[in-house]
Design a protein around this motif. Structure first.
Motif, PDB file in Angstrom:
ATOM      1  N   ILE A   7       0.869  -1.177   0.000  1.00 43.57           N
ATOM      2  CA  ILE A   7       0.000   0.000   0.000  1.00 43.57           C
ATOM      3  C   ILE A   7       0.905   1.226   0.000  1.00 43.57           C
ATOM      4  N   SER A  50      -7.832  -1.824  -5.916  1.00 42.47           N
ATOM      5  CA  SER A  50      -8.410  -0.948  -4.908  1.00 42.47           C
ATOM      6  C   SER A  50      -8.129  -1.509  -3.515  1.00 42.47           C
ATOM      7  N   LEU A  51      -8.280  -0.665  -2.496  1.00 44.54           N
ATOM      8  CA  LEU A  51      -8.094  -1.131  -1.129  1.00 44.54           C
ATOM      9  C   LEU A  51      -9.147  -2.178  -0.785  1.00 44.54           C
ATOM     10  N   THR A  71      -2.837   5.196  -2.173  1.00 37.62           N
ATOM     11  CA  THR A  71      -3.658   6.004  -1.267  1.00 37.62           C
ATOM     12  C   THR A  71      -3.117   7.426  -1.163  1.00 37.62           C
ATOM     13  N   ASP A  73      -3.493  10.910   1.499  1.00 44.64           N
ATOM     14  CA  ASP A  73      -3.979  11.397   2.790  1.00 44.64           C
ATOM     15  C   ASP A  73      -4.410  12.859   2.728  1.00 44.64           C
ATOM     16  N   ALA A  94      -7.610   4.338  -6.683  1.00 41.77           N
ATOM     17  CA  ALA A  94      -6.927   4.887  -5.517  1.00 41.77           C
ATOM     18  C   ALA A  94      -7.938   5.132  -4.413  1.00 41.77           C
ATOM     19  N   THR A  95      -7.441   5.250  -3.197  1.00 35.16           N
ATOM     20  CA  THR A  95      -8.261   5.600  -2.045  1.00 35.16           C
ATOM     21  C   THR A  95      -7.772   6.934  -1.493  1.00 35.16           C
ATOM     22  N   TYR A 245     -13.015   2.786   5.266  1.00 36.67           N
ATOM     23  CA  TYR A 245     -11.592   2.734   5.593  1.00 36.67           C
ATOM     24  C   TYR A 245     -11.176   3.979   6.374  1.00 36.67           C
ATOM     25  N   ARG A 288       1.874   0.899   5.294  1.00 39.29           N
ATOM     26  CA  ARG A 288       1.944   1.660   4.031  1.00 39.29           C
ATOM     27  C   ARG A 288       3.354   2.182   3.827  1.00 39.29           C
TER      28      ARG A 288
END
Length: 309
Positions: A7, A50-51, A71, A73, A94-95, A245, A288
């Motif tokens: 991740i 994807s996550l 990902t 933030d 992506a997340t 998540y 991650r």
């Protein structure tokens, strides 16, 4: 690549030469050129999923070999303006973890406020007499001297401010802003409409990142519970979609905080600890690998960052 899945953690994606680059911690951004090259490499070398798919793989004990999740933030506007078009170009999922209280506002995180104040201090000649005593003590503890580079000083100052209580941090920032008032030139966080535009593609998932980006292990449990649950509720209410998540701000968490995330109804949570995702992994302590410009200047450096523990 057969050890498990990865991740990746990104924050900001900015064009080279962006006017405020000298006020951003090196670990907080990649350039647009670097990001595009990395996405191209991931598309070639990895199975970017994807996550949610990674969680399904873990639950069904399917191999994670060569699997990678991207990902982001915080909810920076440049995730929408710079990263999203590149993700779309390569059709990559992506997340994005949103700090709900900052969306649709002109607010800035405290590290950015601190950096802006120090930027004004640099422009005024870096005189020690200009700084509040509490700030000078922190800089001294972090090994900072006034002749060092702005980027180094800002990075160390932010690190030092993370070690003190939220109340002390707020007090010192208020003192700094009274001495070095600085105005906000541009909005830096996404609007809800921009978030909605990204998720409409079906390739962007959302996660929660608290309401205020507080360090959860530095506040009372009742307040941490509120930050975790309210961020989930706000995002779900605004966008009418499930948020499953969670990302711990700054990676700060304890077993008790992980339990609060579980109780809030999340399916998994990601940390800032480096490592591979493997079978039997605690879903609320997913590792991650943080990616920033210094570790992605070449393909070789980028792959080294990904593959070497």
């Amino acid at each position: 690549m057969k050890q498990g899945g990865l991740i990746l953690m990104y924050h900001r994606v900015l064009p080279a030469g962006w006017k405020g680059m000298h006020l951003i911690q090196p670990g907080m951004y990649v350039s647009t050129d670097t990001f595009e090259r990395e996405m191209k490499l991931l598309k070639t070398k990895f199975n970017v999923i994807s996550l949610g798919s990674m969680l399904d793989y873990l639950k069904t004990e399917r191999s994670l070999s060569r699997c990678c999740v991207i990902t982001f933030d915080d909810g920076w506007q440049d995730t929408f303006t710079h990263a999203f078009p590149i993700l779309e170009r390569y059709k990559l999922p992506a997340t994005v973890f949103l700090t709900s209280g900052y969306m649709n506002t002109d607010r800035r995180f405290w590290p950015d406020e601190l950096a802006a104040c120090l930027g004004e201090w640099f422009s005024r000649g870096r005189g020690d007499a200009l700084l509040p005593m509490g700030v000078k003590r922190i800089l001294e503890k972090e090994g900072v001297t006034s002749h060092q580079s702005p980027t180094f000083i800002i990075d160390r100052a932010i690190g030092g401010f993370k070690k003190i209580s939220e109340t002390s941090r707020d007090t010192l920032l208020l003192e700094l802003k009274e001495i070095f008032p600085n105005r906000i030139d541009d909005r830096v966080m996404m609007t809800w409409q921009e978030v909605d535009t990204m998720t409409a593609t079906g390739r962007i998932d959302l996660g929660a990142h608290t309401v205020s980006h507080c360090l959860l292990d530095q506040i009372p449990p009742w307040e941490a519970k509120k930050e975790i649950l309210q961020s989930k509720q706000e995002i779900e209410s605004r966008l009418n979609r499930s948020v499953d998540y969670f990302a711990y701000p700054n990676g700060n968490f304890t077993p008790e905080i992980s339990d609060l995330v579980r109780e809030a109804g999340f399916a998994a949570a990601v940390t800032t600890r480096r490592g591979w995702v493997h079978a039997g992994q605690d879903l609320f302590e997913l590792p991650r690998n943080g990616i920033h410009n210094d570790v992605g200047k070449t393909d070789a450096l980028f792959m080294w960052r990904l593959l070497i523990r």
